[in-house]
Write a protein that holds these residues in place. Structure first.
Motif, PDB file in Angstrom:
ATOM      1  N   GLU A   1       4.110   1.034  -3.734  1.00 11.22           N
ATOM      2  CA  GLU A   1       2.980   0.108  -3.593  1.00 11.22           C
ATOM      3  C   GLU A   1       3.255  -1.216  -4.287  1.00 11.22           C
ATOM      4  OE1 GLU A   1      -1.814  -0.038  -4.531  1.00 11.22           O
ATOM      5  OE2 GLU A   1      -0.831   1.792  -3.823  1.00 11.22           O
TER       6      GLU A   1
ATOM      7  N   ILE B   1       4.801   9.598   5.948  1.00 12.12           N
ATOM      8  CA  ILE B   1       3.730   8.991   6.749  1.00 12.12           C
ATOM      9  C   ILE B   1       3.787   7.471   6.564  1.00 12.12           C
ATOM     10  CG2 ILE B   1       1.282   9.139   7.363  1.00 12.12           C
ATOM     11  CD1 ILE B   1       1.120  11.648   5.657  1.00 12.12           C
TER      12      ILE B   1
ATOM     13  N   GLN C   1       3.490   5.010   8.552  1.00 10.63           N
ATOM     14  CA  GLN C   1       2.592   4.174   9.353  1.00 10.63           C
ATOM     15  C   GLN C   1       1.293   3.830   8.633  1.00 10.63           C
ATOM     16  OE1 GLN C   1       3.371   7.315   9.943  1.00 10.63           O
ATOM     17  NE2 GLN C   1       1.596   8.530  10.630  1.00 10.63           N
ATOM     18  N   ASP C   2       1.006   4.552   7.571  1.00  7.48           N
ATOM     19  CA  ASP C   2      -0.220   4.291   6.813  1.00  7.48           C
ATOM     20  C   ASP C   2       0.038   3.458   5.552  1.00  7.48           C
ATOM     21  OD1 ASP C   2      -1.675   5.770   8.631  1.00  7.48           O
ATOM     22  OD2 ASP C   2      -1.533   7.641   7.481  1.00  7.48           O
ATOM     23  N   THR C   3       1.217   2.885   5.439  1.00 12.41           N
ATOM     24  CA  THR C   3       1.588   2.187   4.204  1.00 12.41           C
ATOM     25  C   THR C   3       2.047   0.761   4.473  1.00 12.41           C
ATOM     26  OG1 THR C   3       3.941   2.784   4.252  1.00 12.41           O
ATOM     27  CG2 THR C   3       2.415   4.405   3.303  1.00 12.41           C
TER      28      THR C   3
ATOM     29  N   GLY D   1       2.134   5.300  -0.333  1.00 15.60           N
ATOM     30  CA  GLY D   1       1.797   6.501   0.424  1.00 15.60           C
ATOM     31  C   GLY D   1       2.951   7.469   0.490  1.00 15.60           C
ATOM     32  N   HIS D   2       2.755   8.542   1.250  1.00 15.60           N
ATOM     33  CA  HIS D   2       3.770   9.582   1.384  1.00 15.60           C
ATOM     34  C   HIS D   2       4.939   9.070   2.225  1.00 15.60           C
ATOM     35  CE1 HIS D   2       5.664  13.447   2.059  1.00 15.60           C
ATOM     36  NE2 HIS D   2       4.784  14.020   1.226  1.00 15.60           N
TER      37      HIS D   2
ATOM     38  N   ARG E   1       0.874  -1.189   0.000  1.00 13.75           N
ATOM     39  CA  ARG E   1       0.000   0.000   0.000  1.00 13.75           C
ATOM     40  C   ARG E   1       0.901   1.226   0.000  1.00 13.75           C
ATOM     41  NH1 ARG E   1      -3.156  -1.179   3.994  1.00 13.75           N
ATOM     42  NH2 ARG E   1      -2.091   0.011   5.637  1.00 13.75           N
TER      43      ARG E   1
END
Length: 391
Positions: free
Chosen positions: A251, A201, A203-205, A197-198, A195
């Motif tokens: 990703e 950040i 923790q969201d990936t 992401g930036h 996944r």
């Protein structure tokens, strides 16, 4: 067992044999593009009166029918070149085409088989049986053998013999041992999906770069910890694509590689374990994996009786010291598909000579051969066919 007329013909025509090889070397054609090479072979066969037919889209199947009844032996020589830039600047016969080169010796194979055909044609009335001549396209993409087999290349063949010129073996030495000679060569692709992401950040990936890196760093345990150490397997990662930008967490990641083995059980095991390992690594990080495993060439396994005949023929034709002991190579060869159709063997004819700078690896831009090896290969082709049919 050795036919003196065959030996005399090839020896007397050595200069013509060398000239033919140089012509083909200077005019390389890639897999499935061997139109001019095919036409040249057809012209030569027509001059001799040897019946032939073109295979589609390229390649030639010809047959020398002997004057006596008997079996059929096939001789195979491949024709295609590689997408390699030749850097042999001092060769008068270097490739005329940028990015195309006979960097594996197929120009030599075609020339040697052609002159073996000419020598055998001189003694055809005394041949008990037939000699099938297979000028094969597209070996480098492992498609040519299967294609011409589907077009009848091996129909009615009792035995098959092939030669590969070999720069890692001293000139004129011959390697042909029973059992494995070339490995099965497979290709795999692993596609990891995480996944994105930036980069600020994380923790969201689910970082596909981390997943792929973990796979690459540890996948060798498939061989080192699950394959019997007395069996042979090589697993190589050759390509990895991951990420799109310096501050974007990836990703997707795609990994490509090759597996080389000699026996079916090890081959099946590595394929199964590779997929299991990819899925396990992916699940560890919360990603997913898709594994595509494509089987290429089978292993070239030399049949014992045929191999001993090669050794006997070589010893009688060139002397006992010509036989050279060398370990099997993990390289691949689609000659394996001919051996699936009939017993036979595959020999290496040395062309490595440090004084002539011909020890460069196959597929290198400076690859070249010691042309003293050409008459050895041409005679070995012809004498093997003669001896097999007369044994």
């Amino acid at each position: 067992m050795i036919n003196k007329a065959i030996k005399s013909y090839i020896t007397e025509h050595e200069e013509e044999l060398i000239a033919t090889r140089r012509k083909l070397h200077s005019e390389p054609e890639l897999s499935w593009e061997e139109e001019n090479t095919t036409a040249f072979i057809c012209e030569q066969l027509e001059e001799l009166g040897i019946p032939y037919r073109r295979t589609e889209p390229t390649g030639v199947i010809a047959e020398i029918k002997g004057g006596k009844p008997g079996k059929t032996v096939a001789l195979r020589g491949d024709m295609d070149a590689l997408s390699v830039q030749e850097i042999n600047q001092d060769l008068a016969y270097k490739s005329k085409f940028d990015g195309k080169m006979h960097a594996c010796g197929h120009d030599a194979h075609t020339s040697m088989l052609l002159f073996a055909a000419k020598a055998l044609h001189q003694v055809k009335d005394d041949i008990p049986g037939s000699v099938r001549l297979l000028f094969q396209p597209a070996e480098e993409v492992a498609e040519g053998a299967k294609t011409i087999i589907k077009q009848g290349a091996m129909d009615g063949v009792d035995n098959v013999f092939g030669i590969h010129i070999w720069s890692q073996t001293p000139t004129q030495k011959i390697v042909c041992n029973p059992g494995p000679a070339f490995a099965a060569a497979d290709i795999f692709k692993v596609e990891f999906k995480g996944r994105g992401g930036h980069g600020a950040i994380p923790q969201d990936t689910i970082d596909a770069a981390v997943v792929a890196s973990s796979f690459v760093m540890n996948v060798q345990t498939v061989v080192s910890r699950t394959v019997d150490p007395l069996d042979t397997a090589v697993l190589t990662i050759g390509k990895m694509e991951v990420g799109t930008r310096f501050n974007v967490i990836a990703e997707n990641a795609v990994i490509e590689g090759t597996v080389r083995t000699f026996d079916k059980e090890t081959r099946n095991h590595v394929e199964k374990e590779l997929e299991h390992y990819a899925n396990t690594v992916a699940s560890l990080y919360g990603a997913t994996a898709k594994v595509t495993y494509s089987r290429g060439t089978n292993a070239v396994i030399n049949e014992e009786i045929s191999t001993h005949l090669v050794q006997q023929v070589a010893s009688e034709a060139f002397g006992e010291d010509v036989i050279y002991d060398q370990k099997p190579t993990m390289g691949g060869e689609d000659f394996s598909f001919f051996l699936d159709e009939a017993p036979g063997s595959f020999a290496l004819v040395g062309c490595g000579n440090p004084e002539k700078d011909t020890e460069w690896a196959h597929h290198h831009g400076r690859f070249n051969i010691d042309e003293d090896a050409l008459i050895t290969g041409a005679e070995l082709y012809a004498q093997y066919a003669w001896s097999y049919l007369n044994k």
